[in-house]
Design an enzyme around this catalytic site. Sequence first.
Site, PDB file in Angstrom:
ATOM      1  N   GLY A  46       0.845  -1.194   0.000  1.00 49.85           N
ATOM      2  CA  GLY A  46       0.000   0.000   0.000  1.00 49.85           C
ATOM      3  C   GLY A  46       0.875   1.236   0.000  1.00 49.85           C
ATOM      4  N   GLN A  51       2.918  10.039   1.640  1.00 50.05           N
ATOM      5  CA  GLN A  51       4.227   9.376   1.697  1.00 50.05           C
ATOM      6  C   GLN A  51       5.124   9.773   0.523  1.00 50.05           C
ATOM      7  OE1 GLN A  51       2.396   5.248   2.436  1.00 50.05           O
ATOM      8  NE2 GLN A  51       4.267   5.177   3.633  1.00 50.05           N
ATOM      9  N   CYS A  94       5.918  -0.037   7.588  1.00 53.25           N
ATOM     10  CA  CYS A  94       5.570   1.163   6.839  1.00 53.25           C
ATOM     11  C   CYS A  94       6.774   1.610   6.032  1.00 53.25           C
ATOM     12  CB  CYS A  94       5.147   2.270   7.803  1.00 53.25           C
ATOM     13  SG  CYS A  94       4.615   3.774   6.974  1.00 53.25           S
ATOM     14  N   LEU A  95       6.546   1.941   4.768  1.00 55.50           N
ATOM     15  CA  LEU A  95       7.647   2.371   3.903  1.00 55.50           C
ATOM     16  C   LEU A  95       8.271   3.679   4.395  1.00 55.50           C
ATOM     17  CD1 LEU A  95       6.081   1.516   0.420  1.00 55.50           C
ATOM     18  CD2 LEU A  95       7.859   0.245   1.652  1.00 55.50           C
ATOM     19  N   HIS A 136      -4.508   1.263   7.636  1.00 57.80           N
ATOM     20  CA  HIS A 136      -3.159   1.848   7.758  1.00 57.80           C
ATOM     21  C   HIS A 136      -3.008   3.026   6.793  1.00 57.80           C
ATOM     22  CE1 HIS A 136       1.445   1.208   7.936  1.00 57.80           C
ATOM     23  NE2 HIS A 136       1.293   1.994   6.885  1.00 57.80           N
ATOM     24  N   GLU A 137      -3.491   2.846   5.555  1.00 61.21           N
ATOM     25  CA  GLU A 137      -3.345   3.917   4.542  1.00 61.21           C
ATOM     26  C   GLU A 137      -4.262   5.102   4.841  1.00 61.21           C
ATOM     27  OE1 GLU A 137      -0.855   3.457   2.981  1.00 61.21           O
ATOM     28  OE2 GLU A 137      -0.664   1.290   2.918  1.00 61.21           O
ATOM     29  N   HIS A 140      -2.763   7.336   7.290  1.00 65.01           N
ATOM     30  CA  HIS A 140      -1.758   8.255   6.717  1.00 65.01           C
ATOM     31  C   HIS A 140      -2.409   9.565   6.253  1.00 65.01           C
ATOM     32  CE1 HIS A 140       2.136   6.259   6.588  1.00 65.01           C
ATOM     33  NE2 HIS A 140       1.633   5.160   6.035  1.00 65.01           N
TER      34      HIS A 140
HETATM   35  O1  GNR Z   1       4.052  -2.470   2.566  1.00 62.77           O
HETATM   36  C1  GNR Z   1       3.397  -2.363   3.600  1.00 62.77           C
HETATM   37  N1  GNR Z   1       3.095  -3.463   4.324  1.00 62.77           N
HETATM   38  C2  GNR Z   1       2.182  -3.468   5.364  1.00 62.77           C
HETATM   39  C3  GNR Z   1       2.126  -4.599   6.176  1.00 62.77           C
HETATM   40  C4  GNR Z   1       1.218  -4.664   7.211  1.00 62.77           C
HETATM   41  C5  GNR Z   1       0.346  -3.630   7.421  1.00 62.77           C
HETATM   42  C6  GNR Z   1       0.396  -2.493   6.642  1.00 62.77           C
HETATM   43  C7  GNR Z   1       1.294  -2.416   5.605  1.00 62.77           C
HETATM   44  S1  GNR Z   1       1.325  -1.021   4.586  1.00 62.77           S
HETATM   45  C8  GNR Z   1       3.000  -1.014   4.074  1.00 62.77           C
HETATM   46  C9  GNR Z   1       3.259   0.077   3.058  1.00 62.77           C
HETATM   47  C10 GNR Z   1       2.994   1.424   3.684  1.00 62.77           C
HETATM   48  O2  GNR Z   1       3.756   1.994   4.423  1.00 62.77           O
HETATM   49  N2  GNR Z   1       1.855   1.986   3.420  1.00 62.77           N
HETATM   50  O3  GNR Z   1       1.533   3.157   3.985  1.00 62.77           O
HETATM   51 NI    NI Z   2       2.607   3.252   5.849  1.00 62.63          NI
END
Ligand code: GNR
Ligand code: NI
Length: 170
Positions: A46, A51, A94-95, A136-137, A140
């Site tokens: 995601g 980001q 999270c990236l 999660h997204e 953000h």
């Molecule tokens: O790549 C991602 N893996 C992930 C694994 C578990 C829960 C959420 C994520 S999202 C993350 C990419 C990211 O930072 N998205 O905002």
């Molecule tokens: Ni993230």
Amino acid sequence: MSKLDVILIPDRRLRQVCEPVTKVDGAVRRTLDDMLETMYAAPGIGLAAPQVGVMKRMLVIDITREGEPKQPYFFINPKVVWASEEVSTYQEGCLSIPEYYEDVERPARVRVEYVDHDGSEQEIVAEGLLSTCLQHEIDHLNGVLFIDYISRLKRERVMKKFIKRAKSVA
Ligand code: GNR
Ligand code: NI
């Protein structure tokens, strides 16, 4: 398509609330396509617009595994309209906080209203990894990071590490 730079904590843009997308035009679609390329290259499942420094309420997701046919989702102005009482726990990453992983508990299922890549209104009931990733997204877009759900001690430890790293790079 072009790959974009992913910003890391403690960049303040990751703490801002993003603006709604008012029109799904060519520029919005191009940004979403660039975000998808950036996400696949990372690799990640995601990616939210802030980001990559775009302060708009949009995100991309593809939870399929390597080797499987790609199945990208585009979410514009997503809104959680229902969340289950039942929760589930995933180890999240999270990236924008590379190489840091912790268990996070969230509603197991969510119903989300959103606008699609082509501007049409959509609704999805997500469960499993898609549900976790979508939450999660969407966080953000509101300046919320998964480390906000872990202990203060752990959060401060990881923040400190990335502040130090940012200083040594700058
Ligand atoms: O790549 C991602 N893996 C992930 C694994 C578990 C829960 C959420 C994520 S999202 C993350 C990419 C990211 O930072 N998205 O905002
Ligand atoms: Ni993230």
